[in-house]
Design a protein around this motif. Structure first.
Motif, PDB file in Angstrom:
ATOM      1  N   ILE A  32       0.838  -1.200   0.000  1.00 56.91           N
ATOM      2  CA  ILE A  32       0.000   0.000   0.000  1.00 56.91           C
ATOM      3  C   ILE A  32       0.872   1.249   0.000  1.00 56.91           C
ATOM      4  CG2 ILE A  32      -0.485   0.627   2.416  1.00 56.91           C
ATOM      5  CD1 ILE A  32      -3.200   0.044  -0.085  1.00 56.91           C
ATOM      6  N   LYS A  36       0.935   4.242  -2.802  1.00 60.17           N
ATOM      7  CA  LYS A  36       0.848   5.664  -2.457  1.00 60.17           C
ATOM      8  C   LYS A  36       2.043   6.446  -3.013  1.00 60.17           C
ATOM      9  CE  LYS A  36      -2.256   5.343   1.414  1.00 60.17           C
ATOM     10  NZ  LYS A  36      -2.651   5.898   2.686  1.00 60.17           N
ATOM     11  N   CYS A  85      -8.192  10.332  -9.075  1.00 55.44           N
ATOM     12  CA  CYS A  85      -7.874   8.941  -8.719  1.00 55.44           C
ATOM     13  C   CYS A  85      -6.647   8.870  -7.815  1.00 55.44           C
ATOM     14  CB  CYS A  85      -7.660   8.096  -9.970  1.00 55.44           C
ATOM     15  SG  CYS A  85      -9.155   7.772 -10.907  1.00 55.44           S
ATOM     16  N   VAL A  89      -6.343   7.526  -3.870  1.00 53.59           N
ATOM     17  CA  VAL A  89      -5.339   6.566  -3.388  1.00 53.59           C
ATOM     18  C   VAL A  89      -4.607   7.135  -2.170  1.00 53.59           C
ATOM     19  CG1 VAL A  89      -3.134   5.445  -3.950  1.00 53.59           C
ATOM     20  CG2 VAL A  89      -5.001   5.413  -5.604  1.00 53.59           C
ATOM     21  N   SER A  92      -7.376   7.838   1.049  1.00 49.72           N
ATOM     22  CA  SER A  92      -8.429   6.913   1.414  1.00 49.72           C
ATOM     23  C   SER A  92      -8.225   6.451   2.859  1.00 49.72           C
ATOM     24  CB  SER A  92      -8.480   5.751   0.439  1.00 49.72           C
ATOM     25  OG  SER A  92      -7.209   5.215   0.247  1.00 49.72           O
ATOM     26  N   TRP A  95      -4.965   2.459   6.857  1.00 56.17           N
ATOM     27  CA  TRP A  95      -4.624   1.052   6.885  1.00 56.17           C
ATOM     28  C   TRP A  95      -4.813   0.546   8.311  1.00 56.17           C
ATOM     29  CZ3 TRP A  95      -3.893  -2.339   3.230  1.00 56.17           C
ATOM     30  CH2 TRP A  95      -3.200  -3.510   3.481  1.00 56.17           C
ATOM     31  N   TYR A 134      -9.499  -2.978   1.330  1.00 53.31           N
ATOM     32  CA  TYR A 134      -8.943  -1.634   1.153  1.00 53.31           C
ATOM     33  C   TYR A 134      -7.849  -1.634   0.086  1.00 53.31           C
ATOM     34  CZ  TYR A 134      -5.836   2.277   2.243  1.00 53.31           C
ATOM     35  OH  TYR A 134      -5.001   3.360   2.154  1.00 53.31           O
ATOM     36  N   TYR A 135      -6.960  -2.625   0.135  1.00 53.98           N
ATOM     37  CA  TYR A 135      -5.855  -2.708  -0.823  1.00 53.98           C
ATOM     38  C   TYR A 135      -6.380  -2.875  -2.249  1.00 53.98           C
ATOM     39  CZ  TYR A 135      -1.820  -4.454  -3.330  1.00 53.98           C
ATOM     40  OH  TYR A 135      -0.844  -4.637  -4.263  1.00 53.98           O
ATOM     41  N   ARG A 137      -9.295  -2.034  -3.466  1.00 60.03           N
ATOM     42  CA  ARG A 137      -9.955  -0.791  -3.879  1.00 60.03           C
ATOM     43  C   ARG A 137      -8.916   0.253  -4.276  1.00 60.03           C
ATOM     44  NH1 ARG A 137     -10.880   3.732  -0.990  1.00 60.03           N
ATOM     45  NH2 ARG A 137     -12.491   5.112  -1.736  1.00 60.03           N
ATOM     46  N   THR A 138      -7.893   0.387  -3.467  1.00 61.92           N
ATOM     47  CA  THR A 138      -6.828   1.340  -3.744  1.00 61.92           C
ATOM     48  C   THR A 138      -6.105   0.981  -5.031  1.00 61.92           C
ATOM     49  OG1 THR A 138      -6.575   1.657  -1.363  1.00 61.92           O
ATOM     50  CG2 THR A 138      -4.777   2.438  -2.745  1.00 61.92           C
ATOM     51  N   GLN A 139      -5.867  -0.296  -5.235  1.00 70.79           N
ATOM     52  CA  GLN A 139      -5.202  -0.761  -6.440  1.00 70.79           C
ATOM     53  C   GLN A 139      -6.044  -0.451  -7.684  1.00 70.79           C
ATOM     54  OE1 GLN A 139      -4.527  -5.039  -6.679  1.00 70.79           O
ATOM     55  NE2 GLN A 139      -2.371  -4.640  -7.158  1.00 70.79           N
ATOM     56  N   MET A 142      -5.643   3.153  -8.551  1.00 74.11           N
ATOM     57  CA  MET A 142      -4.327   3.421  -9.126  1.00 74.11           C
ATOM     58  C   MET A 142      -4.276   2.953 -10.575  1.00 74.11           C
ATOM     59  SD  MET A 142      -1.642   4.931  -8.073  1.00 74.11           S
ATOM     60  CE  MET A 142      -0.892   5.555  -9.543  1.00 74.11           C
TER      61      MET A 142
END
Length: 171
Positions: A32, A36, A85, A89, A92, A95, A134-135, A137-139, A142
């Protein structure tokens, strides 16, 4: 009936999984942070290019060059969506980390070491599951940022081709 050998094995086995879940959490946390860092790098490029394209778009509007203004408007829009976007990232939800504060002592304390480790393992699994969501969604954000960013030059090529075609037809 459980012998001491079985009890030792069960203790080793559960402890082994507790250690692996800690490693899994650490691995996802590093991933993560990498996402970022990439978002920060991409965002710096996007901000620079956005300012340039918005400025050029405004100048072309003032010169009444509609086709060029539309082209730059599309590029600016793609860059702004890319920036959004990247910001998602970067900002959000936090963690989730393992939480061993004093107030959770009673939740973790059990009658035996094995039972305590089982409770700890359950807590680790829950944390991993929340962080995986979470990971992922973040990915996705990105990846979307990179797709939008890569579409920017392609849209420029398409717009220039269309602009050139319109100029040929108008002459």
């Amino acid at each position: 009936m459980m012998t001491d050998n079985n009890s030792d094995y069960e203790l080793w086995f559960i402890d082994f999984f507790v250690q692996r879940t800690k490693e899994t959490l650490d691995g996802y946390e590093k991933d993560i942070e990498t996402l970022k860092a990439r978002a920060t790098s991409l965002l710096s490029w996007v901000i620079t290019l956005s300012v340039a394209s918005i400025t050029a778009c405004a100048a072309s509007i003032l010169k009444h060059n509609i086709i060029f203004s539309i082209s730059l408007g599309v590029i600016s829009t793609l860059l702004i969506l890319t920036a959004i976007c990247c910001v998602v990232v970067l900002f959000s939800k936090k963690w989730r980390k393992l939480d061993y504060r004093k107030k959770y002592f009673d939740d973790f304390y059990q009658d035996s070491q094995i039972e305590t480790l089982k409770v700890q393992l359950d807590a680790h699994f829950c944390t991993i599951e929340e962080n995986i969501i979470y990971y992922q969604r973040t990915q996705r954000f990105m990846k979307l940022a990179w797709v939008l960013f890569c579409l920017t030059p392609l849209s420029l090529v398409i717009m220039v081709f269309n602009f050139s075609f319109c100029v040929v037809l108008c002459v």
